[in-house]
Design an enzyme around this catalytic site. Structure first.
Site: not given
Ligand code: PBG
Ligand code: ZN
Length: 324
Positions: A122, A130, A195, A217, A248, A274
């Site tokens: 991504c 992704c 995730k 996503r 996550k 984040s």
């Molecule tokens: C990419 C990825 C993401 C995160 C880690 N790897 C973002 C997403 O899936 O949009 C998120 C990390 C975070 O928010 O700190 N696939």
């Molecule tokens: Zn990604």
């Protein structure tokens, strides 16, 4: 033995007692610092939505990594943000790409630092998804080839652990096979197994410039209400050869983490993402709560729920406060 014979407060009366009786202890050894790497040199650019987080070019990244090692942290997780993006994310597995150069530089400057890389497309695709998009959706099997090639390129650069975060089916088996064929049988896979399609990734997508340009996503990341399905995802990734599993985000999914701890005998990671980080900072900036205490309370709760490894943007600050 009940009230007033039993008085729970007796053992809470002093810091000495509380120290002795503390059941869970956050340690620097638990923490992994995520780092964003951009092209160029001399870059140390603040991420507006993530106070205290920066985007580094490879040269300044090395300085930061040395500080992290100095603070006692064992590992980093790297995200590459390329200048050029295209439909297939060709920058993801480019020899001499931003992440490949970052890994090489870190392994030579800090040989004892465990270098983990996020494996996904991504950050490298112009559409921000992704994987490879066909007919308006991410196509699973064509994406696997790109992920394998990306993981192998990270291993070739010297990565110790690759962490696929794409949520395609079958990626762990494909990456394991690709690594083994390439002679990288010692490179471990930390799978982002459970995730969820979360609102808490917002600030990351600013930092990584990876917001999907259309849609979302939800056709590949998990539906937030599903815990049983999360365990199934984790079991599948283990069967495919994952060395460690990740949940996550972290705080909204502590139940999943706790259940996974009961279920599986492998190291468990949790990603304090984040949005979880930024909301604490935002509230602290308003004076609404004590940011340092709130952050440590969040991280210790993640450990208490069962995480062996915590990925957090607060790693450096917390490690510096914790000391040895
Ligand atoms: C990419 C990825 C993401 C995160 C880690 N790897 C973002 C997403 O899936 O949009 C998120 C990390 C975070 O928010 O700190 N696939
Ligand atoms: Zn990604």
């Amino acid at each position: 033995m009940s009230f007033p014979t039993t008085r729970m407060r007796r053992l809470r009366r002093s810091e000495a007692l509380r120290r002795m009786l503390r059941e869970t202890r956050l340690s620097r050894d638990d923490l992994v610092a995520p780092l964003f790497v951009v092209e160029g040199s001399g870059v140390r650019e603040a991420v507006a939505s993530m106070p205290g987080v920066f985007r580094f070019s490879v040269d300044t990244l090395v300085g930061e990594a040395k500080e992290l090692v100095g603070a006692g942290l064992p590992a980093v997780l790297l995200f590459g943000i390329p200048m050029h993006k295209d439909a297939t994310g060709s920058g993801a597995d480019a020899a001499g790409g931003v992440i490949q150069r970052a890994v090489e530089a870190l392994k030579s400057a800090c040989p004892d630092l465990c270098v983990m890389t996020d494996v996904c497309l991504c950050e490298y695709t112009d559409h921000g998804h992704c994987g490879v998009v066909e007919h308006g959706d991410v196509a699973n099997d064509p994406t696997l080839e790109r992920l394998v090639s990306t993981a192998v390129s990270h291993a070739r650069a010297g990565a110790d652990v690759v962490a696929p975060s794409d949520m395609m089916d079958g990626r762990v088996a494909a990456i394991r096979a690709g690594l083994d064929v390439g002679g990288f049988e010692d490179v471990a896979i930390l799978s982002y197994a459970a995730k969820f399609a979360s609102a808490y990734y917002g600030p990351f997508r600013d930092a990584a410039e990876s917001t999907p340009q259309f849609g979302d996503r939800r056709s590949y990341q998990m539906d937030p209400p599903n815990a049983r399905e999360a365990l199934r995802e984790m079991r599948l990734d283990l069967e495919e050869g994952a060395d460690a599993l990740m949940v996550k985000p972290a705080l909204p999914y502590l139940d999943v983490l706790a259940r996974a701890k009961q279920e599986f005998d492998v190291p468990l990671a949790a990603y304090h993402v984040s949005g979880e980080y930024s909301m604490i900072h935002a509230a602290a900036q308003q004076g609404w709560l004590d940011g340092e205490r709130a952050m440590e309370e969040a991280l210790v709760s993640i450990k208490r729920a069962g995480a062996d490894i915590i990925l957090t943007y607060a790693a450096k600050a917390v490690a510096q406060r914790l000391g040895s």
